[in-house]
Structures are given as structure tokens and as C-alpha cells.
Motif scaffolding. Sequence first.
Motif, PDB file in Angstrom:
ATOM      1  N   ARG A   1       0.665  -1.223  -0.142  1.00  7.92           N
ATOM      2  CA  ARG A   1       0.000  -0.025  -0.142  1.00  7.92           C
ATOM      3  C   ARG A   1       0.861   1.313   0.145  1.00  7.92           C
ATOM      4  NH1 ARG A   1      -3.829  -0.377   4.701  1.00  7.92           N
ATOM      5  NH2 ARG A   1      -4.317   1.583   4.225  1.00  7.92           N
ATOM      6  N   ALA A   2       1.687   1.231   0.455  1.00 12.24           N
ATOM      7  CA  ALA A   2       2.751   2.528   0.108  1.00 12.24           C
ATOM      8  C   ALA A   2       3.122   2.627  -0.361  1.00 12.24           C
ATOM      9  CB  ALA A   2       3.897   2.178   2.053  1.00 12.24           C
ATOM     10  N   VAL A   3       3.398   1.832  -1.156  1.00  9.03           N
ATOM     11  CA  VAL A   3       4.379   1.790  -2.817  1.00  9.03           C
ATOM     12  C   VAL A   3       3.004   2.447  -4.037  1.00  9.03           C
ATOM     13  CG1 VAL A   3       5.026   0.451  -4.978  1.00  9.03           C
ATOM     14  CG2 VAL A   3       6.101   0.100  -2.365  1.00  9.03           C
ATOM     15  N   ASP A   4       1.567   1.912  -3.431  1.00  7.85           N
ATOM     16  CA  ASP A   4       0.784   2.894  -4.506  1.00  7.85           C
ATOM     17  C   ASP A   4       0.927   4.087  -3.933  1.00  7.85           C
ATOM     18  OD1 ASP A   4       0.072  -0.063  -5.281  1.00  7.85           O
ATOM     19  OD2 ASP A   4      -1.712  -0.260  -3.668  1.00  7.85           O
ATOM     20  N   MET A   5       1.128   3.986  -2.878  1.00  9.23           N
ATOM     21  CA  MET A   5       1.199   5.679  -2.129  1.00  9.23           C
ATOM     22  C   MET A   5       2.153   6.602  -3.047  1.00  9.23           C
ATOM     23  SD  MET A   5      -0.251   6.171   1.925  1.00  9.23           S
ATOM     24  CE  MET A   5      -0.054   4.546   2.288  1.00  9.23           C
ATOM     25  N   ILE A   6       3.595   5.365  -3.187  1.00  9.23           N
ATOM     26  CA  ILE A   6       4.582   6.578  -4.309  1.00  9.23           C
ATOM     27  C   ILE A   6       3.880   6.655  -5.208  1.00  9.23           C
ATOM     28  CG2 ILE A   6       6.921   6.830  -4.789  1.00  9.23           C
ATOM     29  CD1 ILE A   6       6.851   6.525  -1.251  1.00  9.23           C
ATOM     30  N   ASP A   7       3.265   5.680  -5.538  1.00  5.49           N
ATOM     31  CA  ASP A   7       2.891   5.909  -7.333  1.00  5.49           C
ATOM     32  C   ASP A   7       1.824   6.965  -7.911  1.00  5.49           C
ATOM     33  OD1 ASP A   7       4.129   3.616  -8.017  1.00  5.49           O
ATOM     34  OD2 ASP A   7       2.516   1.784  -7.847  1.00  5.49           O
TER      35      ASP A   7
END
Length: 273
Positions: A200-206
Amino acid sequence: MFYLDPHIHMVSRITDDYVRMARAGCVAVSEPAFWAGFDRGSAEAFRDYFRQLTDFEPKRAAQFGIHHMCWLCINAKEAENVSLSREVIAAIPEFLDRPGVLGIGEIGLNKNTKNEVTIFEEQVELAMRTDELILVHTPHLQDKYKGTRMIIDILTGDPRIKPERVLIDHVEEHTIGPALDAGFWVGMTLYPTTKCTPARAVDMIDRFGTERIMANSAGDWGPSNPMALPDFIRTLSSRGYANAEIHKIVYENPIRFMRQSKRFNFEGPIPVA
Ligand SMILES: [Zn+2]
């Protein structure tokens, strides 16, 4: 890859965790003052806690090549006791000149009560009076959106507050946008039960990019994972992020924020541009 965990409660962790973190590339941590799993009975107990954070824990971390810095405050949970909180706030300046103390934190809200708001505002006042950085804890689960909104309104309503000197922590998908839009730094807390997974954190970075954003493990006395950042680094890598971008998120960004503090004292193994 070197990394810095900007929010981890090492007083609750065993020495083996330092060993594992160092092996995985951790070169520095910052530890906010928080609830210790039980309510403390007196301001003296907080004085002992602040000695632990500013004296004992940096020495323990240094044995494993990890540089330890910290933040001081009374946390939102114990802030429900207003008279005790005021005694603790009065004691904080005794410790503020110690090396590696980065500012006031993690202050914030827990159940969004009136008492919590009173003590949050008094600690913002302390930070303004002493010219300190602020690290903000936002509430969990069903209280998060409302609490984050209340905190952002209080902070943006105070013309003395420079948003680039404030980190809003434990953001999730529904709170990261308002915090970034108001100019604050944000922290994503990688947690096995609540808060946010590495994916989910990587989704937010995306979605939100790599500016004014960092991630932490919050490793504490409850179910938590002090190795969450190495997991996050692997997830970023598997999702196609270049090493330079990953390094920015897990190392350069927290340093850019923290070095605004007059007592930031980490001499990194890699120069930061
Ligand atoms: Zn915390």
C-alpha cells in the motif's frame, strides 16, 4: 542499500533487533517519545524515559553502528491527564539541549478528545517558543480522518508554523493528500496489523510521488516489525523503482527533514545532495 528508520520505538525492542537492522542496512534511527504500553504515574517517570531516550538508547544503538536520535513530548494517549501533561511539558526544556534531540514529538491525537486537543496545542506552543521541529502522531482506524483533519486545521490556522518543519505521521490513502497539499512532510507507517503494508505504501508513492514523503516501521511494544523498511525497499525494487529513487525515500528525505533541527547530528556514510 543504507536506510534511516525515522520512527521506531527502540526502548521496546531487544538488542537482536539492532543487530538485524544493522545487517539490513540501517545506519540511523529517530525515536519519538510515545506511550510505553502503560500509563506512567508521575512526571518523574517521564524524566527517566527522557534520560533513556537521550542517553542510554544512543549508546546501545552505537554498539551496532546505528546512530540514534530522538523526539520529546507527552503522547496523545497520556495527554488525557491534563495536570500530569502540564508537569511533563514543564520538564521537557531540561532535556531539549541534549545532542540528537530533533524536536517535539510524537504529539497529536488518539481519540480526538478535548483534553488531547488542549495538550496538543500546548505542545505546539512549546515548539514555537523553543523553535523546534514537530512530529505528529495521527489517530488509528475510525478516528484517523477526523483527527488528521483537526490537526491540519490547528496547524494551518497558526501563522507561526512553517509546514516544511512539521512531519505528519501514520498517513494512509485518505489522509496523505490533505497533509501534502498543506505543505507538510508525511510519514507512512508500515505495520502488520493496522496502518499500512509495504504494498500500500508503494501504491501511495505511485500516486503522490517522492517529494516530502518517507516511511517508517514504528517498531514498538505491540505487534510490529522493525524490519518493515527492508521489506518496503524490496517491494519498491520489485515494482520497478530505481535505486536512486529508493535511496531518496528511505535515506535522503528523512535527512532533509531532520537536518532542519539545530541538534541534528548524524554524519551519514553517504553525502546527501
Ligand atoms: Zn510512534
